[in-house]
Design an enzyme around this catalytic site. Sequence first.
Site, PDB file in Angstrom:
ATOM      1  N   ASP A  52      13.964  -8.639   2.321  1.00 39.38           N
ATOM      2  CA  ASP A  52      12.490  -9.068   2.487  1.00 39.38           C
ATOM      3  C   ASP A  52      12.083  -9.711   1.062  1.00 39.38           C
ATOM      4  O   ASP A  52      12.533  -9.308  -0.031  1.00 39.38           O
ATOM      5  CB  ASP A  52      11.601  -8.182   3.152  1.00 39.38           C
ATOM      6  CG  ASP A  52      11.591  -6.788   2.633  1.00 39.38           C
ATOM      7  OD1 ASP A  52      11.975  -6.720   1.609  1.00 39.38           O
ATOM      8  OD2 ASP A  52      11.021  -5.958   3.372  1.00 39.38           O
TER       9      ASP A  52
ATOM     10  N   ASN B  30       3.470   2.904   9.844  1.00 38.93           N
ATOM     11  CA  ASN B  30       3.195   2.481  11.110  1.00 38.93           C
ATOM     12  C   ASN B  30       4.402   2.208  12.195  1.00 38.93           C
ATOM     13  O   ASN B  30       4.202   1.435  12.888  1.00 38.93           O
ATOM     14  CB  ASN B  30       2.355   1.162  11.315  1.00 38.93           C
ATOM     15  CG  ASN B  30       3.120   0.003  10.676  1.00 38.93           C
ATOM     16  OD1 ASN B  30       4.270   0.215  10.030  1.00 38.93           O
ATOM     17  ND2 ASN B  30       2.271  -1.209  10.344  1.00 38.93           N
TER      18      ASN B  30
ATOM     19  N   HIS C  29       7.072   0.665  10.873  1.00 41.65           N
ATOM     20  CA  HIS C  29       7.683  -0.953  10.784  1.00 41.65           C
ATOM     21  C   HIS C  29       8.970  -0.650   9.747  1.00 41.65           C
ATOM     22  O   HIS C  29       9.331   0.248   9.132  1.00 41.65           O
ATOM     23  CB  HIS C  29       6.753  -1.970  10.117  1.00 41.65           C
ATOM     24  CG  HIS C  29       6.473  -1.801   8.349  1.00 41.65           C
ATOM     25  ND1 HIS C  29       5.446  -1.884   7.808  1.00 41.65           N
ATOM     26  CD2 HIS C  29       7.292  -0.991   7.519  1.00 41.65           C
ATOM     27  CE1 HIS C  29       5.427  -1.823   6.541  1.00 41.65           C
ATOM     28  NE2 HIS C  29       6.595  -1.187   6.402  1.00 41.65           N
TER      29      HIS C  29
ATOM     30  N   GLU D  48       6.264  -5.828  11.935  1.00 45.89           N
ATOM     31  CA  GLU D  48       5.370  -5.015  12.164  1.00 45.89           C
ATOM     32  C   GLU D  48       5.310  -4.584  13.674  1.00 45.89           C
ATOM     33  O   GLU D  48       5.793  -4.990  14.468  1.00 45.89           O
ATOM     34  CB  GLU D  48       3.982  -5.625  11.616  1.00 45.89           C
ATOM     35  CG  GLU D  48       3.884  -5.738  10.081  1.00 45.89           C
ATOM     36  CD  GLU D  48       3.809  -4.557   9.339  1.00 45.89           C
ATOM     37  OE1 GLU D  48       3.659  -3.493   9.689  1.00 45.89           O
ATOM     38  OE2 GLU D  48       3.094  -4.904   8.208  1.00 45.89           O
TER      39      GLU D  48
HETATM   40  P1  PGA Z   1       7.755   3.011   0.977  1.00 42.26           P
HETATM   41  O1  PGA Z   1       7.699   2.023   2.227  1.00 42.26           O
HETATM   42  O2  PGA Z   1       9.239   3.336   0.947  1.00 42.26           O
HETATM   43  O3  PGA Z   1       7.158   2.685  -0.088  1.00 42.26           O
HETATM   44  O4  PGA Z   1       7.217   4.349   1.654  1.00 42.26           O
HETATM   45  C1  PGA Z   1       8.311   2.112   3.470  1.00 42.26           C
HETATM   46  C2  PGA Z   1       8.289   0.613   3.952  1.00 42.26           C
HETATM   47  O5  PGA Z   1       7.122   0.286   4.068  1.00 42.26           O
HETATM   48  O6  PGA Z   1       9.447   0.343   4.154  1.00 42.26           O
END
Ligand code: PGA
Length: 249
Positions: free
Chosen positions: A70, A137, A139, A144
């Site tokens: 991404d 959440n 994702h 999302e």
């Molecule tokens: P993080 O984010 O590794 O910074 O906790 C995880 C994500 O949102 O994919």
Amino acid sequence: MKHQMKTIFVKDYNEMSKKGYELMKKVIETKEQPVISMTTGGSPRGLFKLLVEDINNGLDISNTTIMNLDEYMGPKDAVYTVRTFMYENLYNLVNTEPKNIFLIDGETQDTDKEIARYKEILNQYPRDVQVLGLGTNGHIGANEPGTPFDSTMFLAQHDESTIQSTMSGYGISREEAPTEMLTLGFTEILEAEKVILLVSGKSKAEAVKALLEGEITTDCPATALRNSDNAIVIIDEEAASLLEQDHTS
Ligand code: PGA
């Protein structure tokens, strides 16, 4: 036979990083032309450290292609971009180069064209490994809650919780924080031969519970991995702290 994601339970962040890295390293050492798609953020930082150490100690990446799943929409040198992360945590730190580096262009004015360009790369370079983190959440990538399970690469709008995570992760204000991201969809994520989901810390415990003990539903995007034999989730004790059932596999 029932298809199922594997679970690996570890003590803490360091063990999670080590385990995830071991799985990835094996692929780099055994495949002739390894293709690794990375994620960025807090979850994979430890894995990147181990990778950098090994490369600088002689791990051969001259046949390895490294890409990303991404990219935030915004100036490419912004502190939060995937490009910046990849250079700061990998490409600038190693004394050799991978065979190919592919990144998504988050400055593009024409997202359809950029998606078409990147999809072409995805077709040419089937991924051996996709590394993922888990959003608070649920994702994965920027898929999302509510994203259909048949999504393909698209321009995603971030949920508020994701924007807050970016702000705290990079120490930036609401105004500076990106709100959109080009992301692989579930379809391309699940095409990888191995999908390694790294999960550490209390803030992920609710999402882990939904991932392993809730319904398979777009409300928790990561549940898209649950019936995939390709998926391996590595969970530390804090992230597993709300689980009620035994998931040892
Ligand atoms: P993080 O984010 O590794 O910074 O906790 C995880 C994500 O949102 O994919």
